[in-house]
Design an enzyme around this catalytic site. Structure first.
Site, PDB file in Angstrom:
ATOM      1  N   GLU A 138      28.894   9.957  -5.792  1.00 44.30           N
ATOM      2  CA  GLU A 138      28.224  11.251  -5.584  1.00 44.30           C
ATOM      3  C   GLU A 138      29.248  12.386  -5.511  1.00 44.30           C
ATOM      4  O   GLU A 138      28.918  13.488  -5.084  1.00 44.30           O
ATOM      5  CB  GLU A 138      27.367  11.187  -4.307  1.00 44.30           C
ATOM      6  CG  GLU A 138      26.156  10.286  -4.501  1.00 44.30           C
ATOM      7  CD  GLU A 138      25.312  10.071  -3.244  1.00 44.30           C
ATOM      8  OE1 GLU A 138      25.878  10.118  -2.127  1.00 44.30           O
ATOM      9  OE2 GLU A 138      24.096   9.847  -3.379  1.00 44.30           O
ATOM     10  N   GLU A 149      17.744   6.774   3.118  1.00 41.44           N
ATOM     11  CA  GLU A 149      18.915   7.645   3.198  1.00 41.44           C
ATOM     12  C   GLU A 149      19.930   7.302   2.105  1.00 41.44           C
ATOM     13  O   GLU A 149      20.460   8.193   1.450  1.00 41.44           O
ATOM     14  CB  GLU A 149      19.556   7.523   4.589  1.00 41.44           C
ATOM     15  CG  GLU A 149      20.808   8.339   4.809  1.00 41.44           C
ATOM     16  CD  GLU A 149      20.595   9.853   4.756  1.00 41.44           C
ATOM     17  OE1 GLU A 149      19.445  10.306   4.914  1.00 41.44           O
ATOM     18  OE2 GLU A 149      21.581  10.581   4.543  1.00 41.44           O
ATOM     19  N   GLY A 190      21.946  -3.548 -13.464  1.00 43.49           N
ATOM     20  CA  GLY A 190      21.204  -4.036 -14.623  1.00 43.49           C
ATOM     21  C   GLY A 190      20.601  -5.408 -14.402  1.00 43.49           C
ATOM     22  O   GLY A 190      20.079  -6.029 -15.330  1.00 43.49           O
ATOM     23  N   GLN A 191      20.652  -5.899 -13.167  1.00 40.39           N
ATOM     24  CA  GLN A 191      20.100  -7.228 -12.896  1.00 40.39           C
ATOM     25  C   GLN A 191      18.964  -7.180 -11.876  1.00 40.39           C
ATOM     26  O   GLN A 191      18.551  -8.210 -11.344  1.00 40.39           O
ATOM     27  CB  GLN A 191      21.227  -8.160 -12.431  1.00 40.39           C
ATOM     28  CG  GLN A 191      22.230  -8.370 -13.572  1.00 40.39           C
ATOM     29  CD  GLN A 191      23.428  -9.197 -13.158  1.00 40.39           C
ATOM     30  OE1 GLN A 191      23.375 -10.411 -13.126  1.00 40.39           O
ATOM     31  NE2 GLN A 191      24.505  -8.511 -12.817  1.00 40.39           N
ATOM     32  N   GLY A 192      18.508  -5.958 -11.615  1.00 43.29           N
ATOM     33  CA  GLY A 192      17.297  -5.833 -10.787  1.00 43.29           C
ATOM     34  C   GLY A 192      17.525  -5.623  -9.299  1.00 43.29           C
ATOM     35  O   GLY A 192      16.557  -5.555  -8.534  1.00 43.29           O
ATOM     36  N   GLY A 249      18.747  -2.973  -7.595  1.00 48.37           N
ATOM     37  CA  GLY A 249      18.282  -1.662  -7.125  1.00 48.37           C
ATOM     38  C   GLY A 249      16.765  -1.615  -7.030  1.00 48.37           C
ATOM     39  O   GLY A 249      16.208  -1.165  -6.026  1.00 48.37           O
ATOM     40  N   TYR A 269      13.939   6.567 -10.698  1.00 47.15           N
ATOM     41  CA  TYR A 269      12.936   6.904  -9.679  1.00 47.15           C
ATOM     42  C   TYR A 269      11.631   7.378 -10.302  1.00 47.15           C
ATOM     43  O   TYR A 269      10.548   7.063  -9.803  1.00 47.15           O
ATOM     44  CB  TYR A 269      13.504   7.953  -8.721  1.00 47.15           C
ATOM     45  CG  TYR A 269      14.657   7.419  -7.883  1.00 47.15           C
ATOM     46  CD1 TYR A 269      14.606   6.139  -7.326  1.00 47.15           C
ATOM     47  CD2 TYR A 269      15.798   8.190  -7.646  1.00 47.15           C
ATOM     48  CE1 TYR A 269      15.653   5.633  -6.574  1.00 47.15           C
ATOM     49  CE2 TYR A 269      16.858   7.683  -6.880  1.00 47.15           C
ATOM     50  CZ  TYR A 269      16.776   6.415  -6.356  1.00 47.15           C
ATOM     51  OH  TYR A 269      17.805   5.914  -5.597  1.00 47.15           O
ATOM     52  N   TYR A 298      22.535   1.758  -2.702  1.00 47.36           N
ATOM     53  CA  TYR A 298      23.707   1.574  -3.559  1.00 47.36           C
ATOM     54  C   TYR A 298      23.804   0.131  -4.039  1.00 47.36           C
ATOM     55  O   TYR A 298      23.589  -0.810  -3.261  1.00 47.36           O
ATOM     56  CB  TYR A 298      24.987   1.936  -2.791  1.00 47.36           C
ATOM     57  CG  TYR A 298      26.232   1.837  -3.639  1.00 47.36           C
ATOM     58  CD1 TYR A 298      26.454   2.701  -4.695  1.00 47.36           C
ATOM     59  CD2 TYR A 298      27.186   0.846  -3.382  1.00 47.36           C
ATOM     60  CE1 TYR A 298      27.585   2.598  -5.486  1.00 47.36           C
ATOM     61  CE2 TYR A 298      28.332   0.741  -4.168  1.00 47.36           C
ATOM     62  CZ  TYR A 298      28.518   1.620  -5.218  1.00 47.36           C
ATOM     63  OH  TYR A 298      29.634   1.529  -5.999  1.00 47.36           O
ATOM     64  N   VAL A 299      24.128  -0.009  -5.308  1.00 49.51           N
ATOM     65  CA  VAL A 299      24.430  -1.317  -5.902  1.00 49.51           C
ATOM     66  C   VAL A 299      25.755  -1.155  -6.636  1.00 49.51           C
ATOM     67  O   VAL A 299      25.956  -0.164  -7.352  1.00 49.51           O
ATOM     68  CB  VAL A 299      23.306  -1.761  -6.870  1.00 49.51           C
ATOM     69  CG1 VAL A 299      23.691  -3.043  -7.606  1.00 49.51           C
ATOM     70  CG2 VAL A 299      21.989  -1.958  -6.122  1.00 49.51           C
TER      71      VAL A 299
END
Lengths: 163, 163
Positions: free
Chosen positions: B31, B88, B98-100, B102, B136, B91-92
């Site tokens: 970020e 809040e 790409g493996q689900g 999140g 999102y 994070y992955v």
């Protein structure tokens, strides 16, 4: 008699549910969202004052008469590693404005934030509410305008949760 | 072996403070705000897992290895008269994407929100974080772009509180 003596801020109790409900409806109308109020005095009794409540409410009185309220809760900052204080609603009736009630409520919460070692005191403002924005800027607050809140609710929330 | 079986989400404990600290630092760098991280593993132990903690954390494991976390808390909607769930941090690690993981974390929280009768599930996104925004939006979330958060902190907060 000074402003300080005329204004009295107290913790709300379950007996204030009807009063706070009326003020929530007034505030929503000011925010052009009267239709968005789905709560009831009964729901407030449970959600604000029940056993599982996590939010808090204050009532502001001017010369002994209730003229405003706030609802707040504690959020959390991972960057700071501590709670913050988040102001969900602040409202003072139009007739009582200009006598320091809003500022007294904001200051009361700022003191609470400092006492509880909160790293931040935050709230959301409608972008077109210029008087509110001026009031908040005068208090020293700055806009976090690089961020936008995303919301999942209603059928979209239930659908995503069960997919 | 399916994605569902490879991913395991569990409630974080105080033993995860060091792990979560490392992931908080990684997320802040993504970020462009690595400098903003003032917390320490010690502060996390107290603020996330201590007696007065109000926020909650989850750890996500992929094939038994921790690859992500979330921190969340309950906010409150006066309009709905009920709590909401506020995310809040999510994070992955880049290697595990790409493996689900999140989506699994987001779904886990959406289910929590429904189970706890929360009226809303919300989080804030940086306006330039296009991949996050797409993720999102695909989940059904919508931007509350009429609202801006104002923040009072540091010396401005202490000054306003004591004035």
């Amino acid at each position: 008699m000074t402003t300080r003596q005329r204004i009295h801020i107290r913790t709300a109790t379950v007996a204030d549910a009807e009063l706070i409900f009326g003020l929530i409806v007034e505030l929503a109308r000011c925010e052009r969202a009267g239709h968005a109020v789905k709560t009831t005095p009964e729901r407030l009794r449970e959600s604000l004052f029940g056993e599982t409540a996590t939010a808090h409410a204050l009532v502001c009185e001017l010369d002994g008469k209730p003229v405003g309220y706030v609802v707040y809760f504690f959020n959390y900052s991972t960057w700071l590693g501590c709670n913050g204080l988040y102001l969900e609603d602040l409202y003072v009736t139009p007739e009582a404005r200009g006598q320091g009630a809003g500022k007294a409520l904001l200051k009361y919460l700022a003191r609470q934030a400092v006492e509880k070692k909160c790293g931040r005191f935050e709230w959301a403002v409608l972008d077109w509410n210029t008087p509110a924005i001026e009031f908040y800027r005068a208090a020293g607050a700055r806009p976090m305008d690089e961020w936008t809140v995303y919301r999942l609710d209603g059928q979209a929330l239930r659908g995503f949760a069960s997919a």
